[in-house]
Design a protein around this motif. Structure first.
Motif, PDB file in Angstrom:
ATOM      1  N   MET A 100       0.838  -1.203   0.000  1.00 19.10           N
ATOM      2  CA  MET A 100       0.000   0.000   0.000  1.00 19.10           C
ATOM      3  C   MET A 100       0.874   1.256   0.000  1.00 19.10           C
ATOM      4  SD  MET A 100      -3.120   1.001   2.624  1.00 19.10           S
ATOM      5  CE  MET A 100      -2.182   1.959   3.832  1.00 19.10           C
ATOM      6  N   LEU A 101       1.945   1.235   0.789  1.00 16.73           N
ATOM      7  CA  LEU A 101       2.857   2.381   0.838  1.00 16.73           C
ATOM      8  C   LEU A 101       3.535   2.589  -0.509  1.00 16.73           C
ATOM      9  CD1 LEU A 101       4.527   1.845   4.344  1.00 16.73           C
ATOM     10  CD2 LEU A 101       2.667   3.402   3.754  1.00 16.73           C
ATOM     11  N   ASP A 102       3.857   1.492  -1.186  1.00 15.24           N
ATOM     12  CA  ASP A 102       4.468   1.578  -2.511  1.00 15.24           C
ATOM     13  C   ASP A 102       3.495   2.234  -3.495  1.00 15.24           C
ATOM     14  OD1 ASP A 102       6.475   1.259  -4.365  1.00 15.24           O
ATOM     15  OD2 ASP A 102       5.964  -0.820  -4.831  1.00 15.24           O
ATOM     16  N   ASP A 103       2.234   1.819  -3.423  1.00  9.18           N
ATOM     17  CA  ASP A 103       1.222   2.417  -4.285  1.00  9.18           C
ATOM     18  C   ASP A 103       1.043   3.907  -4.002  1.00  9.18           C
ATOM     19  OD1 ASP A 103       0.766  -0.049  -5.440  1.00  9.18           O
ATOM     20  OD2 ASP A 103      -0.985  -0.512  -4.186  1.00  9.18           O
ATOM     21  N   MET A 104       1.337   4.313  -2.773  1.00  4.94           N
ATOM     22  CA  MET A 104       1.201   5.715  -2.394  1.00  4.94           C
ATOM     23  C   MET A 104       2.456   6.523  -2.691  1.00  4.94           C
ATOM     24  SD  MET A 104      -0.816   5.219   1.278  1.00  4.94           S
ATOM     25  CE  MET A 104      -1.193   6.971   1.534  1.00  4.94           C
ATOM     26  N   GLY A 105       3.456   5.880  -3.294  1.00  2.51           N
ATOM     27  CA  GLY A 105       4.672   6.580  -3.692  1.00  2.51           C
ATOM     28  C   GLY A 105       5.611   6.916  -2.558  1.00  2.51           C
ATOM     29  N   LEU A 106       5.681   6.047  -1.552  1.00  2.69           N
ATOM     30  CA  LEU A 106       6.483   6.354  -0.370  1.00  2.69           C
ATOM     31  C   LEU A 106       7.801   5.580  -0.303  1.00  2.69           C
ATOM     32  CD1 LEU A 106       3.597   6.637   2.233  1.00  2.69           C
ATOM     33  CD2 LEU A 106       5.053   8.487   1.376  1.00  2.69           C
ATOM     34  N   LEU A 107       8.195   4.910  -1.366  1.00  2.00           N
ATOM     35  CA  LEU A 107       9.473   4.200  -1.387  1.00  2.00           C
ATOM     36  C   LEU A 107      10.612   5.184  -1.160  1.00  2.00           C
ATOM     37  CD1 LEU A 107      11.158   1.627  -1.933  1.00  2.00           C
ATOM     38  CD2 LEU A 107      11.098   2.241  -4.378  1.00  2.00           C
ATOM     39  N   GLY A 108      11.461   4.894  -0.158  1.00  2.00           N
ATOM     40  CA  GLY A 108      12.632   5.711   0.127  1.00  2.00           C
ATOM     41  C   GLY A 108      12.344   7.005   0.864  1.00  2.00           C
TER      42      GLY A 108
END
Length: 383
Positions: A100-108
């Motif tokens: 879900m965090l990846d889908d929200m653009g929160l990588l890194g």
């Protein structure tokens, strides 16, 4: 059902986003049910399972929870984006959260985490650290929302005032029952029943009721007894409205008070007055505790007092209605206007078997605190 207008939630979100910006956080992972309720209205005891509310710096919110709480979130909150993780043999909700965090653009990105909460078990916390530690830069931010929640809005204060009124009424309803031969069960049922009859909620922790030697206990325990002709009864209870708590505490003497009861009550009343004198914006929570401790020391009661004398109160969930900050030694948190604070003077003399408590909830102002209870501070005695 929402207990606040949408504008109230918008204001809370904006306050939180401003604090996130101060800490240079791109998002927050909220595991505390209190934080979720405060920010969105989401009202559930589903925090006993894994769930997480994510707030991004741009205001976007998404909730990850179980299917049992899907309708709960829809009916009680302003949330629109709800992601469900499924119960199954090899379920790993932390992986679902990472996706879900990846889908929200929160990588890194820099992501704040509420680690210090009953809503995140030790096992789940280890999973979050292991699976998300390499995904994002996780930052300790357990204090972010609690300190925002500690200062109440006018709408919140209205609920606290109603809770305080209910708490007073609960004691007044139970007072005629407190007499020799009375069953603690009837007293407890009357007090808790009144809260429900007035449209209140379950408290975040059980009411404390104990007589005889159990009057010296500060926690609920299983088991009841009947009051003797000469007895003592300690009660700690709260009115609760829209999950907001207003607590009170008293020790009632049945029969003739002993000299020790009179002495301890005088000390408790003096200590409460000392606490009130410093419960104002220029002081800290540590200062409040020191005012209490100084009086106890003057009365040679240091070993009979506790190491804390109260705390903030607000919308809380099990297992405790205690909110940070707390009145204890060296707490640097500063008292601000519009806090709702519970101060309790608890003296337990195990040498003589004598209990004494005195506590009530206050609303802080620009000057002195406003007591939210109408109950007398005199020693309650049933002749």
């Amino acid at each position: 059902m929402l207990h606040f207008e949408r504008a109230e939630f918008d204001t809370r979100r904006d306050r939180m986003l401003a604090e996130m910006a101060n800490r240079k956080l791109d998002a927050m992972l909220l595991f505390s049910q209190e934080s979720m309720y405060w920010l969105t209205g989401y009202d559930s005891f589903g925090f006993c399972f894994f769930q997480c509310l994510v707030l991004k710096a741009d205001g976007q919110m998404q909730l990850l929870t179980r299917s049992a709480d899907l309708r709960q979130a829809r009916h009680t909150s302003i949330l629109e984006a709800i992601v469900i993780w499924r119960d199954r043999g090899n379920a790993d909700p932390v992986i679902e959260l990472r996706n879900m965090l990846d889908d929200m653009g929160l990588l890194g990105m820099r992501v704040g985490v509420e680690w210090l909460t009953h809503g995140l078990t030790g096992a789940a916390g280890i999973g979050v650290n292991e699976r998300l530690g390499s995904f994002a830069s996780l930052k300790e931010a357990s204090d972010l929302v609690p300190m925002l929640r500690a200062v109440k809005s006018e709408a919140e204060i209205a609920h606290v005032r109603e809770a305080a009124l209910i708490a007073d009424e609960a004691f007044e309803e139970a007072w005629p029952l407190i007499k020799p031969g009375a069953d603690e069960s009837d007293i407890l049922a009357t007090m808790q029943g009144h809260v429900f009859r007035r449209g209140g909620d379950y408290p975040a922790n059980p009411f404390v009721v104990g007589s005889g030697r159990d009057a010296l206990l500060c926690r609920y325990k299983s088991g009841r007894r009947r009051l003797d002709a000469s007895d003592q009864l300690t009660l700690e209870w709260a009115g609760v409205k829209a999950q907001y708590h207003a607590a009170l505490m008293r020790t009632v003497v049945i029969g003739e008070p002993s000299q020790r009861h009179v002495e301890l009550h005088a000390a408790a009343k003096e200590a409460l007055a000392a606490v009130e004198a410093v419960m104002r914006p220029e002081h800290t929570f540590g200062d409040v505790f020191e005012a209490h401790a100084s009086v106890m020391e003057e009365h040679e009661l240091t070993r009979h007092r506790l190491s804390a004398c109260g705390y903030s109160l607000g919308a809380r969930y099990a297992p405790s209605w205690m909110d940070p900050p707390m009145f204890h030694v060296g707490n640097p948190a500063v008292i601000q206007p519009n806090m709702t604070l519970f101060a309790h003077m608890i003296i337990m003399d195990s040498d003589t078997g004598t209990a004494m408590t005195l506590g009530r909830t206050y609303l802080t102002t620009e000057t002195g605190p406003e007591p939210l209870s109408r109950l007398s501070l005199d020693l309650p005695v049933v002749a």
